[in-house]
Every structure is written in C-alpha cells, then in structure tokens.
Design an enzyme around this catalytic site. Structure first.
Site, short mmCIF file in Angstrom:
data_model
loop_
_atom_site.label_atom_id
_atom_site.label_comp_id
_atom_site.label_asym_id
_atom_site.label_seq_id
_atom_site.Cartn_x
_atom_site.Cartn_y
_atom_site.Cartn_z
N TRP B 328 35.08 35.99 58.70
CA TRP B 328 36.34 35.40 59.22
C TRP B 328 37.06 36.38 60.14
O TRP B 328 37.69 36.01 61.12
CB TRP B 328 37.23 35.00 58.04
N HIS B 329 36.94 37.66 59.80
CA HIS B 329 37.65 38.68 60.59
C HIS B 329 37.05 38.85 61.98
O HIS B 329 37.75 39.29 62.90
CB HIS B 329 37.65 40.03 59.87
N GLY B 330 35.77 38.58 62.12
CA GLY B 330 35.19 38.73 63.45
C GLY B 330 33.71 38.45 63.46
O GLY B 330 33.03 38.54 62.42
#
Lengths: 356, 469
Positions: B328-330
C-alpha cells in the site's frame, strides 16, 4: 483514559484567532516579503510585493520583526549545514596510532565551505597513493590555458542529479575504461548558478587546486528560479535574467577552461512536471547559446532527447542485455532524479558520448 | 498548498470563519466545506480533481445498492464488485507499471512483449492521496455491508467524508461509521477544544519543520544516498534518525489534521501513540499509524480469518496483511520486504513470545530490541533499491569506524525527537487547567511560538513523506 479538554465558545475562539493573526502579522513583517519574493512572478504577486516591501521596511524600522530576525540569525550562526561538511563535534580517528579522540575546541566556527568538501574524493586504495595524490596536487602549478595532456584526469561537478547515483557510476566507469585517469567528483544538492549565496561554484572552481583534462558540469536543474542581484529580484524567463545567467555561465566556463583542456556542460534532463520541463528547456537554451556564441574550450552536450518516449518524459526504459529485454525504472518518483539503475545507464551513455 | 505554509494559514482562517458563520445551516456548511476541500486539492493537483469527485460518488451508489439489496448473498457480490472497482482505480495509477515491469523482467516471453507492444507502461502520475481516499471508500461500503453504518446517507455527506481537506492527502484513515454521523448535525459552536487543537497544530509544526526537516535533509538523505562514505556509527545514527524523521513527519501531519478538524468541530481518531516505547511488535502496530493498522485489521486481517482459523492460518494472515500493508505504501519490492519483515516478525512474536507484565528493566530491554527491529525495517522502507540496502548493511556490519561525523545539533534533535515517546501525551498535560491565562495571552504566546518556528525553519519546506502514498 478520558481526554480532558478546555472548551472555548465561538466568540472566544474568534477573538483568539484575530489577536493571534494580528500579532503574528505584526512580528513577521519582514518574512512576508521574503515569502512573496520566492513566489512565481505574476500580476498579484508583483503588486503585493510592493506592499510587503513597505511592510518589511516598517518592520525593520520599528523593530517589530526583531524576534524573527534574531531567531533566523541564530539559526544561520548556530545550526550546522549537514553531516558532510560540518565541523566535527568530536572526531574519533580510531585508525590512527594513538587512537585518542580529537576534539575540535571551537565548535561554533564553520570551516570555509570549499575546504570542507573533501568527502567526495575518489579514495586511493592505500595511504601511499593518498600521499602521492596530495603531493601531485600541490606540485602542479603550471599556468597557461589549462589544456594539459599530463592533466589530473577529470573534475566532475554538479547538483543532486549527480549526487544521487550518477557519481558512483561515473567513478566506476572511469575505473573500468580509464584506469590510469583520476576523477574527482564534487556534488552538492540544491545548488546551481542562481544562488551563489547557497554555494558558489565559480569560486569553488577558481580555488580548486591542480589541473584537469576535462571539467564536466551537471548544473542547471536548480536554476529555474529568480535571481537576486544587488538586492533586486530578476524574474526567471526575462531577457535580464538570460543576460545575468549567461554571464555566470561564461564566468564558470572561463574559470573551468583555466583549469582544463575541455569543459563539457551537460544539459538538464527532461522532467515529469511540464512547468519545470519548459523552464529547464529555456534554461538549456540560454546555456547552449552562450557556449556556442563564445568560443572557448567548452562544449554543450544536450541530453534532452535521451531516454524520452515520443519526445516526452518517461520514467521507464527498456533495453537489451545479453539478448534479454529488460525494463527498468530510470527516473525516481519525484520525476526529477535518476534511479540508481537509471543513473548507471545514463553514466555509461554519457562517458561514451564524451570520449567518442 | 502544504499545511505548514502561509497560504494554508490564510486559507484555513477564511474557511474557519465562514464555516462557523454557517453553523446554524448545516447543509450550507457542508457544501462550503466540500468546495473548500476541492479547492485545497486543486491547489495540489487540479488534474485529478475529477477522480476525487467520481470515486466517492461511485462508492455512494454502491453503498446504496448494498443497502437496498435484501439478499445477503447478493450484498456480498455487490460489495466484492465495489472493492474491485476501488482497487482497480488504485491499481491502475499505482501498481500497473510496477506489475508490467516485473512481468517483462521475470517472464521475458516474446508473446507477452508482443501483446504489450513498444510502450507497455501507462506512466500515469500518482494522484495525491489516492491510497487514503480509496481506503476510505472501501471503509464506507464495507461498513454498510456490516450494518455498522446506515446506507441512507446523502451524497453530500459521502463526498465530504472522503474529500474533507484535513485528512484528504495523508490521513488519518477515518472510518465511515466514525465520521459520517458527525456530519448529520452541525457541531456546537460553544464547544471548540481550542487549546488542545492549537497545541496539536503547534506541536505538529515543530515536529515537521524542525525535527523532520533537519534530520531528513542533513543526516538521513546524505547517509542513505552514499552510505559507503560514512562509518558504521554514522550509518547507524542515520538509520535511527530516519526512525525519528518518519515519526515526526507523519505524526506532525496527522496531529495538524486532527487539530484543524477539531477547530472545525469534527473529531478524528488519534493516529500515533508514542510508538517507539512499545515492548512488542504487536503493540507497535497498535501505536503506529493506528488508523491504517485498524483498517488492515478490520478490512483485511479479519476477513481473511484473523486468528480464528488455526495457528498456521493466523501466521499466514498476519504475513499477508502486512505484505499488502507494505505494498500500500508504494509499488516497489522494498516496501513489500518491509511489510514481510513486519509480518514475519509478528508471526514469530506470536509463536514464541508472551508479554506478561515484567520488570522495568526487562521492558526497557524489550523496548530497545523492538525499536531496533523496527529500524531495520525502516532500512527497507527508505532505501531506493536492493543495492542500497546491501550497501547500508555492509557499512553497518563491516565495522569500519573512521571518523564519526555526528554533530551536537543533530544528536540533540535525535534525542529530543526520541524523548517525545517517553513524555506524557499531550492530552494528559491538561494545559488549560495548569496555565489559567486569558485567551489574549494564549493568542500572543502562540504567535510568538509560531514566529520562533518560522525563524528556525530551514529554507523551504519539503513535502510530507506520506504525501507520496
């Protein structure tokens, strides 16, 4: 745990915010002007700038901005630049013979910035080489046009584009293809020719000891901004800006040609942001015009068409490696810098171009 | 416009004044706040405003459909459809190029290359905040499905819930069932927790503009860019500094978001609760990015089965949840490794450790160990690629000491930043009770404090780290 809060009603809150806004405005009159000066030129900004200038003078005259100016001055005097070129609090040289800590007694005087950029020297493999490198640097005192087939190899200077990845790969390619040639790389993030108060590359080159075969320059990406000349703001994109910037380019090239046989100015890359991309295209043109119009030892290498797709910015690149097609991300998420892998490909192509 | 800027201050003062003037007309107030939120977003990136309008609308209609449908089985299918749509939007912008790049690299079959053509990448810029408002959209439809929230909400409420500017671009991820009920009535103008909100905002400003900015640009960036130029102590200090930087950066944003929301009369949940004082990894995830941890638990871990399907499935669920949380962060393998690191850590901790009340010394040791475990994870999170990760570990382990370049200033920043985890939380300070001053004196004091913060700020304000998610 129950959170206890003190509640105010709307009227009290309103008065709080009014008093706060008025008082904050009063004690920050000078910072308003600085804030606005850094904005993009435009109708509203230019008109408000006259007002904020007057307010700034009032603030200075009646010392209402005393607190802000004092704190800012304290920050400039006392806060170190960064972990690289800052005075040491304590220097522990555990590899020296006596292994005693070396304390810097006067911890609040900064060494000259130029002298402290020592960490980027390509370190020789043993201390003997280090000594002889130093000796060579000190002994080379020849004057003349700087073009010297017995020069010290290459000097590469630049901003964060050079610093993030490109530097390591350039070092590696020099070691691989020109093992006899030394390369010295100086990279300083956030710098260029627009703000000599932040870092003065022209002075740096003048004071750099020794001579080189080539000076390779990666500057410009941070220069798409207004210039400050004699406390006047020169707006980016104006003819005046072009003239001033061309003068700085000329001066840097002249100083570099005094140190070397050839200067290679590498243009800025394409950017994801269309605004920044257009500005840098203008800037590249100014530099190119200056270099081509005035004969010197400098050449302009345009990389604007490198790693583009349909003449536009791309962050992905595909290439063949031993018959296998590979896709890599060559530009980082900010749409400005190169990724580590992207820097590798770029460095290889650049070295080939410079030494073709 | 970023939070700690003059433009935002002017914008907020205007919005605040008009919003409270409309306090007796809730409908008009909400419309005004929605327009203000769209204006705020368009100053960051106007191109993606249509997505910000259309995505919540899509979720509104899906929520309505779920609510109207009577059969539980059909509700489930509609929910799945809605979640897929939300994830498709996120996936196209965020993960498509990453996926294609890896497919082409690891499956270099000419058929795939032919199918995808010469330009297989979309290269779309990531809309700001898309990860946050996608998750909030999913929260909305799932809460309706679970009957935690009525489907009878106005489109305005749903649009405002997702687009509300304080939490729009970097959280906290507020549950629909927490926020939409607050929109039903106008907040009381007699109950504004002014001091608490102002303290949160000021504290957030200090954390971002001083701690995060200086540690980030002066220590973390140089060390992570060129770890081989630094000795082991410096690299270790760089890693620890990053832990403080990311905490200060992210908690600053959410503190300020919570403060601004409170000033407008809305309550957001706390998002950070002194995470580095945790004595276990599971406690860390109850204190760090609380709203994300809660979202992952409620909408991913529990639907996967949680800890109800046996031991091995519990570990599997933990690892999958954390890996997806990392993703989700990247869109990068480094984030996946970071998630995997935490997932495996949680599984091992669950299997082998218990955390009954222990002596202070043992708890301190545990805190230290957990902190170091988390810092190792931050290496994956921060480093650009595997090469950089290897370089950092190599410098840490090979024991090259050389010259230590830590400065007093940066060391102090680190120590003070770390001390935030061991002082009483702001809400326990009871500021207004201890210092009974007139509001005018408070206003003057805050103006002075703000001026000192502005004077200490380095030139320019870097964007918040979590903006890029």
């Amino acid at each position: 745990m129950k959170i206890r809060r003190i509640y105010f009603n709307f009227k009290e809150t309103k008065y709080f915010l009014i008093v706060f806004t008025l008082f904050a405005f009063l004690i920050n009159l000078t910072s308003l002007n600085s804030w606005l000066e850094n904005k993009e030129p435009g109708f509203h900004r230019d008109n408000f700038l006259k007002l904020t200038k007057v307010l700034s003078e009032i603030g200075t005259t009646y010392k209402t901005s005393f607190l802000f100016q004092t704190v800012q001055q304290a920050r400039i005097n006392w806060v170190p630049k960064n972990i690289n070129n800052e005075r040491l609090v304590f220097g522990l040289n555990l590899e020296s013979e006596n292994r005693r800590p070396t304390t810097i007694s006067n911890t609040f005087s900064l060494p000259p910035l130029i002298n402290s950029l020592s960490q980027d020297i390509l370190e020789p493999s043993n201390s003997e080489d280090w000594n002889s490198l130093d000796e060579l640097l000190k002994s080379d005192q020849s004057d003349g046009d700087g073009g010297n087939s017995n020069g010290m190899g290459s000097l590469v200077i630049g901003d964060s584009i050079l610093k993030s990845g490109l530097k390591e790969h350039i070092e590696r390619f020099y070691q691989k293809y020109f093992p006899a040639m030394r390369v010295r790389i100086r990279a300083q993030s956030g710098t260029g020719l627009s703000r000599p108060d932040v870092f003065d590359w022209i002075s740096y080159i003048k004071n750099e000891p020794g001579k080189f075969n080539d000076v390779i320059i990666f500057l410009g990406t941070n220069d798409a901004q207004n210039l400050f000349v004699d406390n006047q703001v020169i707006n980016f994109g104006t003819r005046e800006w072009n003239q001033y910037y061309s003068l700085r380019v000329k001066e840097l090239i002249r100083s570099s040609c005094n140190k070397s046989g050839r200067v290679v100015w590498v243009s800025s890359l394409r950017m994801r942001s269309e605004t920044l991309d257009k500005k840098l295209a203008q800037l590249n043109k100014v530099v190119q015009t200056e270099i081509e119009a005035n004969p010197s030892c400098a050449v302009f290498v345009s990389v604007e068409k490198w790693f583009t797709k349909k003449s536009k910015f791309t962050e992905n690149w595909s290439f063949e490696n031993k018959g296998v097609r590979k896709n890599i991300k060559i530009r980082s998420d900010d749409g400005i810098h190169l990724t580590f892998k992207g820097a590798e490909i770029f460095a290889q192509k650049l070295i080939e171009k410079i030494y073709e | 416009m970023l939070f700690p800027t003059l433009e935002f201050a002017v914008f907020f003062l205007l919005v605040w004044s008009i919003a409270w003037k409309l306090s007796e007309h809730n409908f008009q107030r909400k419309i005004f706040l929605l327009i203000a939120s769209y204006f705020f977003y368009s100053t960051l990136d106007l191109r993606f405003l249509p997505i910000l309008i259309l995505a919540p609308m899509m979720n509104f209609f899906i929520g309505l459909w779920i609510g109207i449908e009577e059969q539980k089985k059909n509700k489930r299918w509609i929910l799945i459809f809605g979640i897929i749509l939300n994830l498709m939007v996120l996936g196209l912008f965020k993960y498509y190029d990453f996926l294609i790049r890896n497919i082409l690299d690891y499956f270099p079959i000419s058929l795939i290359s032919d199918l995808l053509g010469d330009s297989p990448f979309l290269e779309w810029t990531l809309p700001l905040g898309i990860s946050f408002f996608t998750f909030q959209g999913i929260s909305y439809i799932v809460d309706i499905y679970r009957d935690e929230l009525s489907y009878k909400n106005s489109l305005l409420d749903v649009l405002l819930y997702i687009s509300f500017f304080p939490h729009l671009v970097a959280g906290p991820i507020v549950k629909a069932s927490e926020f939409i009920p607050q929109l039903k009535t106008s907040p009381e103008s007699e109950k504004i927790p002014l001091l608490y909100a102002i303290i949160l905002i000021c504290f957030g400003l200090i954390k971002k503009t001083i701690f995060a900015n200086y540690l980030g640009s002066d220590v973390v960036d140089p060390i992570f860019e060129n770890p081989e130029k630094f000795g082991s102590f410096d690299v270790l200090f760089g890693i620890y500094s990053y832990a403080i930087q990311i905490y200060c950066d992210f908690s600053a944003y959410t503190d300020m978001a919570i403060g601004f929301a409170l000033l407008l009369g809305y309550e957001f949940p706390m998002n950070f609760n002194q995470p580095y004082r945790s004595i276990s990894l599971s406690e860390f995830w109850r204190r760090w990015h609380i709203s994300l941890g809660r979202w992952l638990k409620n909408y991913l871990y529990i639907p996967l089965g949680g800890n109800q399907k046996g031991t091995s499935k519990t570990y599997r669920n933990l690892i999958v949840t954390m890996v997806l949380g990392g993703l989700w962060h990247g869109a990068a393998w480094t984030f996946i490794f970071w998630g995997l690191w935490h997932g495996v850590g949680l599984a091992i901790e669950r299997r082998y450790f218990s955390f009954d009340s222990e002596s202070k010394v043992k708890n301190l040791m545990r805190t230290f160990l957990v902190f170091n475990f988390i810092c190792i994870g931050w290496i994956f999170f921060r480093a650009e690629d595997a090469g950089k990760i290897a370089s950092i570990f190599s410098r840490l382990i090979n024991g090259s000491f050389g010259t230590v370049q830590i400065t007093t200033f940066h060391f102090l920043l680190f120590v003070i930043g770390l001390s935030f985890h061991f002082l009483p939380p702001i809400e326990e300070l009871e500021f207004g009770k201890r210092f009974k001053f007139d509001w005018a004196l408070y206003a003057t004091g805050v103006a002075v404090l703000l001026t000192i913060i502005i004077g200490l700020m380095p030139g320019g304000v870097s964007p918040f780290i979590y903006f890029r998610f």
